[in-house]
Design a protein around this motif. Structure first.
Motif, PDB file in Angstrom:
ATOM      1  N   ILE A  28      -4.068 -11.571 -27.599  1.00  0.00           N
ATOM      2  CA  ILE A  28      -4.437 -10.457 -28.474  1.00  0.00           C
ATOM      3  C   ILE A  28      -4.896  -9.273 -27.628  1.00  0.00           C
ATOM      4  O   ILE A  28      -4.470  -8.137 -27.829  1.00  0.00           O
ATOM      5  N   ARG A  29      -5.786  -9.534 -26.671  1.00  0.00           N
ATOM      6  CA  ARG A  29      -6.325  -8.474 -25.822  1.00  0.00           C
ATOM      7  C   ARG A  29      -5.226  -7.778 -25.024  1.00  0.00           C
ATOM      8  O   ARG A  29      -5.173  -6.542 -24.959  1.00  0.00           O
ATOM      9  N   LEU A  67      -2.854 -13.409 -38.944  1.00  0.00           N
ATOM     10  CA  LEU A  67      -1.720 -12.690 -39.530  1.00  0.00           C
ATOM     11  C   LEU A  67      -2.001 -11.192 -39.608  1.00  0.00           C
ATOM     12  O   LEU A  67      -1.132 -10.366 -39.309  1.00  0.00           O
ATOM     13  N   ARG A  68      -3.209 -10.825 -39.989  1.00  0.00           N
ATOM     14  CA  ARG A  68      -3.572  -9.403 -40.070  1.00  0.00           C
ATOM     15  C   ARG A  68      -3.564  -8.752 -38.682  1.00  0.00           C
ATOM     16  O   ARG A  68      -3.065  -7.645 -38.509  1.00  0.00           O
ATOM     17  N   ILE A  69      -4.140  -9.443 -37.706  1.00  0.00           N
ATOM     18  CA  ILE A  69      -4.161  -8.910 -36.339  1.00  0.00           C
ATOM     19  C   ILE A  69      -2.740  -8.733 -35.822  1.00  0.00           C
ATOM     20  O   ILE A  69      -2.399  -7.695 -35.245  1.00  0.00           O
ATOM     21  N   ALA A  70      -1.901  -9.738 -36.032  1.00  0.00           N
ATOM     22  CA  ALA A  70      -0.509  -9.655 -35.576  1.00  0.00           C
ATOM     23  C   ALA A  70       0.199  -8.471 -36.229  1.00  0.00           C
ATOM     24  O   ALA A  70       0.929  -7.730 -35.555  1.00  0.00           O
ATOM     25  N   ARG A  71      -0.016  -8.281 -37.503  1.00  0.00           N
ATOM     26  CA  ARG A  71       0.624  -7.161 -38.212  1.00  0.00           C
ATOM     27  C   ARG A  71       0.182  -5.826 -37.635  1.00  0.00           C
ATOM     28  O   ARG A  71       1.002  -4.936 -37.396  1.00  0.00           O
ATOM     29  N   HIS A  85       4.809 -10.797 -34.227  1.00  0.00           N
ATOM     30  CA  HIS A  85       4.788 -11.955 -35.119  1.00  0.00           C
ATOM     31  C   HIS A  85       3.616 -12.838 -34.712  1.00  0.00           C
ATOM     32  O   HIS A  85       3.272 -12.916 -33.525  1.00  0.00           O
ATOM     33  N   VAL A  86       3.018 -13.480 -35.666  1.00  0.00           N
ATOM     34  CA  VAL A  86       1.850 -14.308 -35.378  1.00  0.00           C
ATOM     35  C   VAL A  86       2.145 -15.384 -34.331  1.00  0.00           C
ATOM     36  O   VAL A  86       1.269 -15.743 -33.540  1.00  0.00           O
ATOM     37  N   THR A  87       3.377 -15.862 -34.264  1.00  0.00           N
ATOM     38  CA  THR A  87       3.706 -16.870 -33.257  1.00  0.00           C
ATOM     39  C   THR A  87       3.602 -16.305 -31.839  1.00  0.00           C
ATOM     40  O   THR A  87       3.366 -17.064 -30.909  1.00  0.00           O
TER      41      THR A  87
END
Length: 79
Positions: A22-23, A63-67, A72-74
């Motif tokens: 994420i970072r 899911l929200r962070i990925a969006r 994609h969340v994967t």
């Protein structure tokens, strides 16, 4: 169901790896933590703990962070 001996260490390692992905994505996009957690509708502390690997993230949060990050969340789960 019995726990595996290294279950806690494995879980912490996986949470940290997700937070690191994420970072990396956030920094690659030149975004602040604030811009991501606000856009994702998360509290500051929740987002910071997810990114640090200190909290189990709910699938909805991931899911929200990925969006927000445009992935994609994967991509966050598997790199």
């Amino acid at each position: 169901m019995p726990r595996l001996p290294d279950d806690d260490a494995w879980l912490l390692q996986e949470r940290r790896a997700i937070g690191d992905r994420i970072r990396v994505r956030r920094l690659r996009d030149n975004r602040t933590q604030e811009s991501v957690y606000l856009a994702a509708g998360l509290s500051r502390s929740t987002y910071q703990e997810i990114e640090a690997g200190a909290r189990d993230a709910r699938i909805g949060s991931l899911l929200r962070i990925a969006r927000v990050l445009g992935v994609h969340v994967t991509d966050l789960l598997h790199g």
